[in-house]
Motif scaffolding. Structure first.
Motif, PDB file in Angstrom:
ATOM      1  N   GLU A  44       5.377  14.438   2.652  1.00 53.84           N
ATOM      2  CA  GLU A  44       6.672  13.818   2.937  1.00 53.84           C
ATOM      3  C   GLU A  44       7.219  14.196   4.310  1.00 53.84           C
ATOM      4  N   ARG A  45       6.952  15.397   4.756  1.00 58.25           N
ATOM      5  CA  ARG A  45       7.524  15.831   6.033  1.00 58.25           C
ATOM      6  C   ARG A  45       6.942  15.084   7.236  1.00 58.25           C
ATOM      7  N   PHE A  46       5.801  14.426   7.082  1.00 55.97           N
ATOM      8  CA  PHE A  46       5.172  13.700   8.189  1.00 55.97           C
ATOM      9  C   PHE A  46       5.506  12.206   8.197  1.00 55.97           C
ATOM     10  N   ILE A  47       6.255  11.727   7.224  1.00 60.98           N
ATOM     11  CA  ILE A  47       6.547  10.299   7.091  1.00 60.98           C
ATOM     12  C   ILE A  47       7.965  10.024   7.558  1.00 60.98           C
ATOM     13  N   LYS A  48       8.124   9.003   8.416  1.00 63.50           N
ATOM     14  CA  LYS A  48       9.469   8.648   8.874  1.00 63.50           C
ATOM     15  C   LYS A  48      10.037   7.448   8.129  1.00 63.50           C
ATOM     16  N   ASP A  49       9.187   6.581   7.587  1.00 66.91           N
ATOM     17  CA  ASP A  49       9.657   5.380   6.885  1.00 66.91           C
ATOM     18  C   ASP A  49       8.952   5.277   5.532  1.00 66.91           C
ATOM     19  N   ARG A 100      -2.213   0.349  11.383  1.00 68.60           N
ATOM     20  CA  ARG A 100      -0.786   0.303  11.068  1.00 68.60           C
ATOM     21  C   ARG A 100      -0.191   1.663  10.677  1.00 68.60           C
ATOM     22  N   MET A 101      -1.005   2.598  10.200  1.00 62.98           N
ATOM     23  CA  MET A 101      -0.494   3.878   9.711  1.00 62.98           C
ATOM     24  C   MET A 101       0.366   4.660  10.710  1.00 62.98           C
ATOM     25  N   PRO A 102       0.035   4.704  12.002  1.00 60.58           N
ATOM     26  CA  PRO A 102       0.875   5.483  12.926  1.00 60.58           C
ATOM     27  C   PRO A 102       2.336   5.015  12.981  1.00 60.58           C
ATOM     28  N   TYR A 103       2.632   3.783  12.609  1.00 60.71           N
ATOM     29  CA  TYR A 103       4.009   3.302  12.636  1.00 60.71           C
ATOM     30  C   TYR A 103       4.873   3.995  11.587  1.00 60.71           C
ATOM     31  N   TYR A 104       4.260   4.564  10.576  1.00 61.75           N
ATOM     32  CA  TYR A 104       5.025   5.214   9.497  1.00 61.75           C
ATOM     33  C   TYR A 104       5.050   6.730   9.632  1.00 61.75           C
ATOM     34  N   LEU A 105       4.374   7.284  10.635  1.00 59.33           N
ATOM     35  CA  LEU A 105       4.312   8.724  10.804  1.00 59.33           C
ATOM     36  C   LEU A 105       5.313   9.195  11.850  1.00 59.33           C
ATOM     37  N   ARG A 106       5.787  10.414  11.671  1.00 66.56           N
ATOM     38  CA  ARG A 106       6.697  11.018  12.650  1.00 66.56           C
ATOM     39  C   ARG A 106       5.917  11.501  13.850  1.00 66.56           C
ATOM     40  N   LYS A 107       6.560  11.441  14.989  1.00 61.83           N
ATOM     41  CA  LYS A 107       5.967  11.998  16.207  1.00 61.83           C
ATOM     42  C   LYS A 107       6.097  13.511  16.140  1.00 61.83           C
ATOM     43  N   LYS A 108       5.082  14.210  16.609  1.00 65.57           N
ATOM     44  CA  LYS A 108       5.127  15.676  16.566  1.00 65.57           C
ATOM     45  C   LYS A 108       5.782  16.233  17.793  1.00 65.57           C
TER      46      LYS A 108
END
Length: 108
Positions: A44-49, A100-108
């Motif tokens: 969950e901590r790596f997901i923004k949407d 498409r997956m990088p669009y849902y991940l948070r930037k580090k």
């Protein structure tokens, strides 16, 4: 076609339909019920949407499940050539998910 071959085909069809229903059910749980914990490697901590990710992955899983359920019908109509179409669709889905997956991940 002899009876033994028909029984083997019937068993294969049952397995494909059951597998397709299972994948559809997983797609439903992820898409509608937003059970993202069912996704491999979900943190969950790596997901923004979360809502967008659940919608995207759930819809793809549901679509793959429906296509898997339709395979026995395709085999009866188009013979064994339907497997090439199925493999192509799965490959396209995998590439689409990877892109498409990088669009849902948070930037580090």
């Amino acid at each position: 076609m002899d009876i033994e071959r028909q029984l083997i085909l019937a068993g294969d069809e049952i397995i494909l339909i059951f597998t397709g229903l299972l994948v559809c059910f997983l797609g439903y749980l992820i898409w509608i019920k937003q059970k993202l914990g069912l996704l491999a490697g979900y943190k969950e901590r790596f997901i923004k949407d979360k809502k967008g990710l659940s919608s995207f992955m759930g819809k793809w899983l549901f679509t793959i499940g429906i296509i898997t359920i339709l395979i026995p019908l395709g085999i009866r109509i188009f013979n064994q050539h339907v497997w090439w179409l199925y493999a192509s669709i799965i490959l396209i889905a995998a590439i689409r998910i990877y892109i498409r997956m990088p669009y849902y991940l948070r930037k580090k």
